[in-house]
Design an enzyme around this catalytic site. Structure first.
Site, PDB file in Angstrom:
ATOM      1  N   LYS A 197       0.160   3.749  -2.737  1.00 30.90           N
ATOM      2  CA  LYS A 197      -0.847   4.810  -2.686  1.00 30.90           C
ATOM      3  C   LYS A 197      -0.196   6.191  -2.677  1.00 30.90           C
ATOM      4  O   LYS A 197      -0.837   7.182  -3.038  1.00 30.90           O
ATOM      5  CB  LYS A 197      -1.745   4.618  -1.462  1.00 30.90           C
ATOM      6  N   SER A 202      -5.874   3.144   4.722  1.00 34.68           N
ATOM      7  CA  SER A 202      -5.361   2.390   3.562  1.00 34.68           C
ATOM      8  C   SER A 202      -6.492   1.763   2.758  1.00 34.68           C
ATOM      9  O   SER A 202      -6.393   0.626   2.291  1.00 34.68           O
ATOM     10  CB  SER A 202      -4.379   1.304   4.010  1.00 34.68           C
ATOM     11  N   SER A 233       0.782  -1.240   0.000  1.00 37.10           N
ATOM     12  CA  SER A 233       0.000   0.000   0.000  1.00 37.10           C
ATOM     13  C   SER A 233       0.810   1.285   0.000  1.00 37.10           C
ATOM     14  O   SER A 233       0.217   2.367  -0.127  1.00 37.10           O
ATOM     15  CB  SER A 233      -0.959   0.011   1.201  1.00 37.10           C
TER      16      SER A 233
END
Length: 423
Positions: free
Chosen positions: A126, A180, A123
Site C-alpha cells: 500500500k 490496512s 500490505s
C-alpha cells in the site's frame, strides 16, 4: 545490435542476461558482474531460535537472482546474508527473512539482510499505491463507493466502507494506512485510474511504472492492496526506496502518524459511524516514531515499514517474511531502528539510489558528419579495445535502451579501504 552487445561483452567482461518480466528490471541489461556477488560466502543473519509456524504455506518461487539488480546501491548489497559495516556491534536477531535499515535523508544504507532478495509484500505494498497516486487525488473530494470496490478476499482486512457510501479521499487514505483497508485500496486505485471499470488495472500499471522510475526494479505489483497475486514481489531495498518517496509527502506523514480516525455515518443507508485505530503500534511505543505500515498474509507472513527520528536523524526500516513471535513486526522494526541509531552517522554499506540515478540515458539527437558516420559503420563490429569497463557498460546500456544503474558510481562513493561485508 546483437553483434554490438556481444562485442562489448567480450571486450569489457560484460555479460548480457535476461530476467523474467515479473522482476521489473528491463531485459538484456549488460553490466559488469559485481565482484561482491561471488567474492564471499553469505554471512548468516542473526535469527532467534523459534519453531516455524505449523501449516505455513509454501512460498512462491521467486525470479532467479539478478547480479545487476542485486548490486543496485553498491556491490556489498549483493548478498542473501548479512551486510553491515565492519567493526560495528551485531544487529539484533529477528525472524524477518530479509531486512534493511537506511537513512531517509542521505540515502545511506546502514545494514541489511538479503536486501535485494525477492519476497512477497502483503500490505506494505500500500506504500507503493501511496507513492504513485497520493498527489493525484484531492483529499477534500467526496466520492461514492461502488460494489466493485468491495471485491476483496473474504476475511481480509477492510475498514468498513459500504456500497453507496460517500467519503472524502482523506478518509480513504486514513482507512488504508491505519486499518490496512483493502476496500479503501480498491477505491483509491479505481479513482486514480479514472474511476471506470479498468481504473484499478490502470493504477496497478502506474504502480509498476513508479517502481521502475525510482529504481525499485525487483518490485512487481499485481494488486493495489498487497493481497497475494501471482508474480507479485518486492525486496527490502525496494521498500526503502518507496518509503523514501512516501515520507517526502506531507499528507502521507500526517496519515501514518494519526492514532485514530472516525468513519462517518451514512444516514441515507442507515449506517452509523465508528472509530478505527492505527494498527502500527510503533507510533504509540517508540520515541521519535514517524509512522509506517504493517502487513500480513498467510503466504507473505509479516512485513513492516517504519521510520523514526532522533537527534535530527531520520531512519527507515523495512522487513519481510517475519513471524510474530517472539516479537511482532513493529517490535522487530523498533529493535533494528535502535541498532541503526546506535551507529555513527558516517557508517554505510551502500546507497539508496535516486530516480535521477536510474533515469534512461537520452538517445543522441545530432547527426555526425558524413565521414564520422562512415567510420562508425566500419567499427560497428565492436568498440575500440582500449574502451574502459565503465564506458563500455554505458554504451551497451544505451544500445539496449535501458537505464544506467550507475553501479560504478556507487563504488566510487564508498570510502576506500573500508570493508563492508560482515560484522
Amino acid at each position: 545490435m546483437r553483434a554490438a552487445l556481444a562485442a562489448l561483452s567480450a571486450a569489457a567482461l560484460i555479460v548480457p542476461f535476461q530476467i523474467p518480466a515479473s522482476a521489473a528490471v528491463p531485459a538484456a541489461v549488460p553490466a559488469a558482474v559485481p565482484a561482491a556477488f561471488s567474492a564471499k560466502a553469505d554471512i548468516p543473519c542473526p535469527k532467534p531460535k523459534v519453531a516455524p509456524p505449523p501449516n505455513r504455506p509454501k512460498p512462491p518461487v521467486p525470479p532467479p537472482d539478478d547480479p545487476v539488480g542485486s548490486a543496485i546501491g553498491g556491490d556489498a548489497l549483493a548478498t542473501h546474508g548479512l551486510v553491515v559495516p565492519a567493526g560495528v556491534k551485531k544487529p539484533p536477531a529477528v525472524t524477518a527473512t530479509t531486512w534493511l535499515v537506511a537513512d531517509l535523508d542521505t540515502g545511506e544504507v546502514l545494514g541489511g539482510c538479503g536486501p535485494h532478495v525477492y519476497q512477497t509484500p502483503a500490505s506494505v505494498q500500500k506504500t507503493l499505491l501511496a507513492a504513485t497516486v497520493i498527489d493525484k487525488l484531492d483529499p477534500k473530494q467526496k466520492i461514492t463507493v461502488t460494489r466493485g470496490d468491495l471485491n476483496i478476499e473474504p476475511g481480509s482486512s477492510a475498514v468498513g466502507l459500504v456500497v453507496g457510501g460517500k467519503y472524502t479521499i482523506s478518509t480513504l487514505w486514513l482507512g488504508l494506512m491505519l486499518n490496512s483497508g483493502n476496500d479503501a485500496a480498491n477505491t483509491l486505485a479505481r479513482l486514480a485510474g479514472g474511476g471506470g471499470a479498468d481504473g484499478v488495472a490502470k493504477t496497478v500499471a502506474a504502480m509498476n511504472d513508479t517502481a521502475k522510475r525510482i529504481g525499485a526494479f525487483q518490485t512487481h505489483a499485481v494488486t493495489p492492496s498487497g493481497l497475494d497475486g501471482q508474480g507479485q514481489f518486492t525486496s527490502a531495498y525496494d521498500l526503502a526506496l518507496i518509503a523514501r518517496v512516501c515520507f517526502g509527502n506531507a499528507d502521507f506523514r500526517r496519515y501514518v502518524l494519526t492514532r485514530s480516525a472516525q468513519m462517518p455515518a451514512q444516514p441515507q443507508l442507515k449506517k452509523g459511524g465508528f472509530q478505527f485505530q492505527n494498527e502500527n503500534k510503533l507510533i504509540f511505543n517508540y520515541d521519535g516514531a514517524l509512522g509506517g505500515k504493517t502487513g500480513f498474509t498467510q503466504l507473505a507472513r509479516h512485513s513492516y515499514v517504519g521510520a523514526a527520528e532522533r537527534n535530527g536523524r531520520r531512519l527507515v526500516v523495512t522487513l519481510l517474511g517475519a513471524e510474530a513471535r517472539p516479537q511482532r513486526g513493529y517490535q522487530q522494526g523498533a529493535s533494528l531502528l535502535d541498532w541503526g541509531f546506535s551507529l555513527p552517522r558516517d557508517e554505510s554499506v551502500g546507497k539508496l539510489v535516486s530516480p535521477e540515478d536510474v533515469a534512461p540515458t537520452p538517445a543522441p539527437t545530432s547527426q555526425p558528419p558524413a565521414g564520422q558516420a562512415a567510420a562508425s559503420a566500419t567499427e560497428s563490429d565492436g568498440p575500440p579495445q582500449a574502451l574502459s569497463v565503465a564506458a563500455a557498460a554505458s554504451v551497451a546500456l544505451v544500445l539496449a535502451g535501458t537505464p544506467l544503474l550507475l553501479l560504478l558510481t556507487q563504488r566510487r562513493r564508498r570510502r576506500p579501504g573500508r570493508p563492508t561485508r560482515g560484522v
